[in-house]
Design an enzyme around this catalytic site. Structure first.
Site, PDB file in Angstrom:
ATOM      1  N   ASN A  14      33.175 -35.195  -5.419  1.00 34.88           N
ATOM      2  CA  ASN A  14      33.927 -35.941  -4.394  1.00 34.88           C
ATOM      3  C   ASN A  14      35.445 -35.816  -4.511  1.00 34.88           C
ATOM      4  O   ASN A  14      36.154 -36.065  -3.543  1.00 34.88           O
ATOM      5  CB  ASN A  14      33.496 -37.410  -4.366  1.00 34.88           C
ATOM      6  CG  ASN A  14      33.998 -38.187  -5.557  1.00 34.88           C
ATOM      7  OD1 ASN A  14      34.100 -37.649  -6.668  1.00 34.88           O
ATOM      8  ND2 ASN A  14      34.322 -39.438  -5.362  1.00 34.88           N
ATOM      9  N   GLU A  70      41.182 -42.672 -18.018  1.00 36.10           N
ATOM     10  CA  GLU A  70      41.717 -41.350 -17.692  1.00 36.10           C
ATOM     11  C   GLU A  70      43.104 -41.524 -17.093  1.00 36.10           C
ATOM     12  O   GLU A  70      43.511 -42.618 -16.725  1.00 36.10           O
ATOM     13  CB  GLU A  70      40.813 -40.654 -16.674  1.00 36.10           C
ATOM     14  CG  GLU A  70      39.432 -40.442 -17.221  1.00 36.10           C
ATOM     15  CD  GLU A  70      38.682 -39.371 -16.474  1.00 36.10           C
ATOM     16  OE1 GLU A  70      38.106 -39.680 -15.429  1.00 36.10           O
ATOM     17  OE2 GLU A  70      38.694 -38.220 -16.952  1.00 36.10           O
ATOM     18  N   CYS A  96      34.586 -43.144  -5.736  1.00 37.78           N
ATOM     19  CA  CYS A  96      34.016 -44.156  -6.638  1.00 37.78           C
ATOM     20  C   CYS A  96      34.814 -45.447  -6.529  1.00 37.78           C
ATOM     21  O   CYS A  96      34.362 -46.496  -6.961  1.00 37.78           O
ATOM     22  CB  CYS A  96      33.882 -43.648  -8.063  1.00 37.78           C
ATOM     23  SG  CYS A  96      35.367 -43.000  -8.743  1.00 37.78           S
TER      24      CYS A  96
HETATM   25  C1  UN1 Z   1      37.046 -41.176  -7.328  1.00 37.77           C
HETATM   26  O1  UN1 Z   1      36.694 -41.769  -6.330  1.00 37.77           O
HETATM   27  O2  UN1 Z   1      36.202 -40.605  -8.007  1.00 37.77           O
HETATM   28  O3  UN1 Z   1      42.013 -43.996  -6.423  1.00 37.77           O
HETATM   29  C2  UN1 Z   1      38.455 -41.041  -7.725  1.00 37.77           C
HETATM   30  C3  UN1 Z   1      41.578 -43.156  -5.633  1.00 37.77           C
HETATM   31  C4  UN1 Z   1      41.752 -41.694  -5.948  1.00 37.77           C
HETATM   32  C5  UN1 Z   1      40.816 -41.257  -7.005  1.00 37.77           C
HETATM   33  C6  UN1 Z   1      39.413 -41.659  -6.751  1.00 37.77           C
HETATM   34  N1  UN1 Z   1      43.120 -41.457  -6.360  1.00 37.77           N
HETATM   35  O4  UN1 Z   1      40.980 -43.485  -4.632  1.00 37.77           O
END
Ligand code: UN1
Length: 475
Positions: free
Chosen positions: A132, A444, A264
């Protein structure tokens, strides 16, 4: 063979890739290990220069990489650009860290003695990344791992192999020794061969909770190894009665339906004070129904496809379950067809009203454009509902009252909390990760992003010229 297809038009093949079997994994690990022995001798500021150059290459190739993100995983243009930009930003940040401190100096309890810490590479690291954020997430792992002096074997999702190859090509064009960053393609078998390989000293995984558990188990059974996990979310946006509803509206639409709900960090639960629920749901439904669903290559598209037919089926299943448990579909709730996108896996932005915290749709990660609205009576109940799930990645609170906002920051059990902003949109120089089943304590990105890829070494230097016994000679 893996066949990567365009989710907007699955007949369009993006690329075919050989599945890396056990022997291919063996070769990749051996190559990374031998290149790592040289790389570990390169001073961190020189490693950082290479990472900086990779960022420059990615900046030059931004449009081309973004287009690949669009055709391989279905992101609309601006979001595909954001995915690549996140990697460029990460390169810049990590490159700067090459001249930052790798440790601390400590006074010692005995005279003429110095204590300090430094970091050493773990060796070869296995990086398993999802589809994704097919450029950004590899960058979160590859750049800090490189700075720490490791060899790398990247196992991208079988749904985004082309983006991973393009990412690694940019790394090589930036000057990474060609053998140092290896890619293996495949499914779970390839991943598990990698996670259990005796030479692999650390595994970093981003994906679902279920797969994360399997990765951790495989790595532990043949380990120990360093394992860092970045898993699912069930992210909530809390709307208190005093919130600026126009702001909520914009935030909820972007948080829930941006990237077709496939982050996510996507907003999956809207926890609203009953006093403003009806007004808010009405306005949201109007706006959600007006979003343009279509080919992500088309500039006017707001919402592209979900990744594949399996995802579409899963999302449909959640909506059905919600309805059978008593929720109502306020808008969307079904797959849609798009002209010129035969077989494209599109799902209409969906708002479910009348959801309860106990419903399946309110507890499990859906990974699609579905927003469940849960009505509550006031602050305390809102926080209780936010924390009632077993994952804790991102959350948001909308209020004009600073006291409520900061109390929420204290009480919400997630790794990331936003005030008056949606649950998506993390910046790369701040730590990223979650509590409960979302992770295992690592973060991370940010300054600590390097921790999962390096070991702290504690050094004592005694320049007294005699044996000095700690805890004894100074007592
Ligand atoms: C993810 O959805 O796996 O904060 C990472 C955010 C993005 C990173 C998402 N900068 O929505």
């Amino acid at each position: 063979m893996i066949t990567s297809v365009n989710p907007a038009r699955p007949a369009e093949i993006v690329g075919r890739y050989d599945v890396s079997d056990f022997d291919a994994v063996e070769v990749a690990v051996a190559n990374a290990a031998s290149a790592q022995r040289h790389w570990a001798r390169v001073p961190p500021p020189a490693r950082a220069e290479v990472i900086g150059r990779i960022g420059e290459v990615m900046r030059e190739r931004k449009a081309e990489l973004a287009r690949l993100v669009t055709i391989e995983v279905g992101k609309i243009g601006v979001e595909a650009g954001g995915d690549v930009q996140e990697a460029i930003d990460m390169a810049g940040f990590v490159a700067g860290q090459g001249r930052a401190s790798f440790g601390d100096v400590h006074p010692c309890e005995l005279p003429d003695k110095l204590g300090f810490t430094t970091r050493q590479p773990v060796g070869v690291v296995a990086l398993i990344t999802p589809w994704n954020f097919p450029v950004a997430i590899p960058s979160w792992k590859v750049f800090p791992a490189l700075l720490a002096g490791n060899g790398i074997v990247l196992k991208p999702s079988e749904l985004a192999p082309a983006c991973a190859d393009a990412f690694v090509a940019a790394c090589r064009a930036g000057g990474v020794p060609p053998e140092l960053v290896q890619v293996v393609h495949g499914h779970g078998d390839t991943g598990s061969a990698l996670c259990s390989h005796p030479v692999v000293r650390a595994v970093s995984f981003t994906g679902s909770v279920a797969t994360g558990r399997r990765v951790a188990m495989t790595a532990a059974e043949t380990g120990p190894r360093l394992v860092s996990l970045e898993l699912g979310g069930k992210n909530a946006m809390v709307v208190l009665a005093d919130a600026d509803l126009d702001l909520v509206l914009e935030g909820a639409l972007f948080g829930a339906f941006g990237t077709a709900g496939q982050r996510c960090t996507s907003t999956s639960r809207l926890i609203v004070d009953r006093a403003v629920a009806e007004t808010l749901i009405g306005a949201l439904v109007d706006r959600a129904a007006a979003l343009a669903i279509g080919d992500p290559l088309d500039d006017i598209t707001d919402v592209g496809p979900v990744i594949d037919a399996r995802a579409l089926e899963r999302i449909e299943g959640y909506v059905e379950a919600a309805v059978s448990q008593g929720a109502a579909v306020a808008c969307g709730g079904r797959a849609v067809t798009v002209d010129g996108c035969d077989g494209g896996t599109f799902f209409a932005p969906t708002i479910l009203a009348g959801v309860r915290a106990s419903h399946r749709v309110a507890r499990e990660e859906i990974f699609g454009p579905v927003l469940s609205v849960i009505e509550v009576d006031g602050f305390d109940e809102a926080i209780e509902v936010v924390n009632s799930v077993d994952v804790g990645l991102s959350a948001a609170i909308y209020t004009r009252d600073v006291n409520s906002a900061l109390r929420a920051v204290d009480l919400i059990d997630t790794g990331i909390v936003y005030v008056n902003a949606p649950t998506i949109g993390a910046e790369i120089h701040l730590p990223f990760g979650g509590t409960k089943h979302t992770g295992n304590g690592f973060r991370e990105a940010g300054r600590r992003g390097i921790e999962q890829f390096s070991e702290i070494k504690t050094v004592y230097v005694d320049y007294s010229g005699r044996l000095q016994r700690a805890q004894i000679d100074n007592r």
